[in-house]
Design a protein around this motif. Structure first.
Motif, short mmCIF file in Angstrom:
data_model
loop_
_atom_site.label_atom_id
_atom_site.label_comp_id
_atom_site.label_asym_id
_atom_site.label_seq_id
_atom_site.Cartn_x
_atom_site.Cartn_y
_atom_site.Cartn_z
N LEU A 262 0.82 -1.21 0.00
CA LEU A 262 0.00 0.00 0.00
C LEU A 262 0.85 1.26 0.00
N ASP A 263 2.03 1.19 0.59
CA ASP A 263 2.91 2.37 0.60
C ASP A 263 3.30 2.78 -0.81
N PRO A 283 0.10 -1.44 -10.77
CA PRO A 283 -0.13 -0.22 -10.00
C PRO A 283 -1.56 -0.21 -9.45
N LEU A 284 -1.72 0.13 -8.18
CA LEU A 284 -3.04 0.14 -7.55
C LEU A 284 -3.69 1.51 -7.74
N ILE A 289 -7.81 0.29 -4.36
CA ILE A 289 -7.55 0.47 -2.94
C ILE A 289 -8.87 0.49 -2.16
N SER A 290 -9.92 1.04 -2.77
CA SER A 290 -11.24 1.01 -2.13
C SER A 290 -11.75 -0.41 -1.97
N ILE A 291 -11.51 -1.24 -2.98
CA ILE A 291 -11.91 -2.65 -2.88
C ILE A 291 -11.14 -3.32 -1.75
N LEU A 292 -9.85 -3.02 -1.65
CA LEU A 292 -9.04 -3.58 -0.56
C LEU A 292 -9.57 -3.14 0.80
N SER A 293 -10.06 -1.90 0.86
CA SER A 293 -10.63 -1.40 2.12
C SER A 293 -11.86 -2.20 2.51
#
Length: 414
Positions: A262-263, A283-284, A289-293
């Motif tokens: 994530l960094d 590349p995210l 990243i929202s899906i990961l959340s």
């Protein structure tokens, strides 16, 4: 002066009877017929070994199975070997050993040795598919054939049975696998040449079957259909994750939290999980990243996977989950999970993104090929631009409220 030996006649050999003691009839030039007290008659060739000149003998077989003419032919061959300083008995033993090796190296035995090496470089499922096809179509008819005796007509006859059932793609794969086995046999010194190298030419080429996909303009309809479907959060997240990342089903379903940085905003898939056995970096985007959340709500210390199985939370979700969902919501024969990649490729090419960058995003080419034109920073920059545009395009097609992240927020989940 040595006594001249009068050659034997067929009548003498046939009428020779057993006596109280074993005796010998000579035909000359070392060939003898030994008559035992039991009445059995054995051909023997006596000679001096090359170099050492020690006396030795070699059996030529039993009469009448080996006739007088055949025994004389064997004597001729033995004397020709001796003229080249080759011991006929040693030569015979070596030839018998070669024949034993030939007959012990059957297609199935050689295939097993080839497969033990092959399976280390492919996925377990692919390995299982290879071996099952050989067991089903090849070994029953050809497994006991020595590889040295295999000929193209024999193998083609077996494959024609498979072709008659309309399985031309199976024929293509079997021909390829048999050629790999035979090439292995050549490389390991079992045979001198691959006799099956041209067998694929004996069959029609299978029609190319493209993975079912939808047109770019049909993406909004898909997103609306997904939103209207009663799907579990993890399943819906998997579908959108695979769509956004343009990855294959195996790569998405088996994704692990340890692969997410994530960094640096990267998903780094290790080489062993990729089809081409090369590390793949994605590349995210903010949508990913929202899906990961969303998925973090389901994260458990005992499960390393982003998408845990509903039945066994310690394992990953089934790799066929997305295909099953697509069939269930009305996309049977219209769209498969792998078709997401074709959809992305078509859309991005229509937007005139660099084809090399698109291919790299799909993990079709080694990133080093792309770097002929871009250095590392530029490469990631172009990849990020492409992935960002694609994620925003998906979000736009979902009309905001139809994405998995929006659905979760609206439901106030987690």
């Amino acid at each position: 002066m040595a006594k001249k030996v009068i050659p034997l006649t067929n009548t003498q050999v046939k009428q020779a009877k057993a006596q109280d003691k074993e005796y010998i009839l000579s035909d000359g030039d070392g060939l003898q017929l030994k008559i035992k007290t039991t009445g059995s008659k054995t051909w023997v060739f006596k000679y001096s070994k090359p170099f050492t000149k020690k006396r030795s003998n070699i059996g030529f077989g039993v009469y009448p199975e080996v006739s007088l003419a055949q025994a004389r032919e064997k004597r001729k061959n033995a004397r020709e070997l001796l003229a080249q300083d080759i011991d006929p008995k040693t030569y015979k033993d070596e030839q018998q050993l070669k024949q034993q090796e030939i007959h012990s190296n059957t297609l199935q035995v050689v295939a097993e040795n080839w497969f033990s090496i092959k399976q280390s470089s492919i996925s377990p499922n692919y390995a299982k598919d290879i071996w099952r096809s050989m067991e089903l179509h090849i070994f029953p008819s050809l497994g006991k054939y020595p590889v040295a005796s295999l000929t193209a007509p024999v193998v083609i006859a077996v494959l024609k049975k498979v072709a008659k059932e309309g399985n031309l793609e199976t024929v293509r794969r079997l021909a390829q696998r048999l050629n790999e086995v035979m090439t292995f046999a050549v490389n390991t010194g079992l045979i001198h040449a691959n006799s099956l190298s041209g067998i694929r030419a004996a069959f029609e080429k299978p029609a190319v079957k493209h993975m079912a996909t939808i047109k770019p303009e049909e993406l909004p309809e898909l997103m609306q259909t997904l939103n209207a479907s009663n799907l579990q959060i993890v399943t819906r997240a998997l579908i959108e994750w695979q769509l956004h990342t343009m990855t294959r089903s195996n790569e998405s379903a088996k994704a692990e939290w340890s692969e997410i940085d994530l960094d640096k905003k990267l998903w780094i898939i290790p080489a062993e999980r990729m089809k081409m056995k090369r590390e793949h970096v994605i590349p995210l985007t903010k949508q990913m990243i929202s899906i990961l959340s969303v998925l973090s709500s389901f994260k458990r210390p005992y499960c390393p996977y982003l998408f845990p199985s509903n039945r066994d939370p310690k394992k990953h979700i089934n790799t066929e989950t997305v295909n099953k969902v697509l069939r269930r919501i009305g996309y049977h024969n219209r769209l498969v999970a792998h078709g997401f990649r074709a959809l992305a490729s078509t859309t991005l090419n229509e937007q005139e993104f660099n084809p090399d960058v698109i291919e790299a995003a799909l993990a079709h080419v080694d990133k080093n090929t792309v770097r002929k034109a871009y250095n590392r920073a530029e490469y990631l920059k172009h990849r990020t631009e492409l992935m960002t545009w694609w994620s925003e395009h998906i979000e736009e097609c979902a009309k905001g409220s139809l994405s998995v992240t929006a659905s979760v927020v609206n439901a106030k989940f987690g």
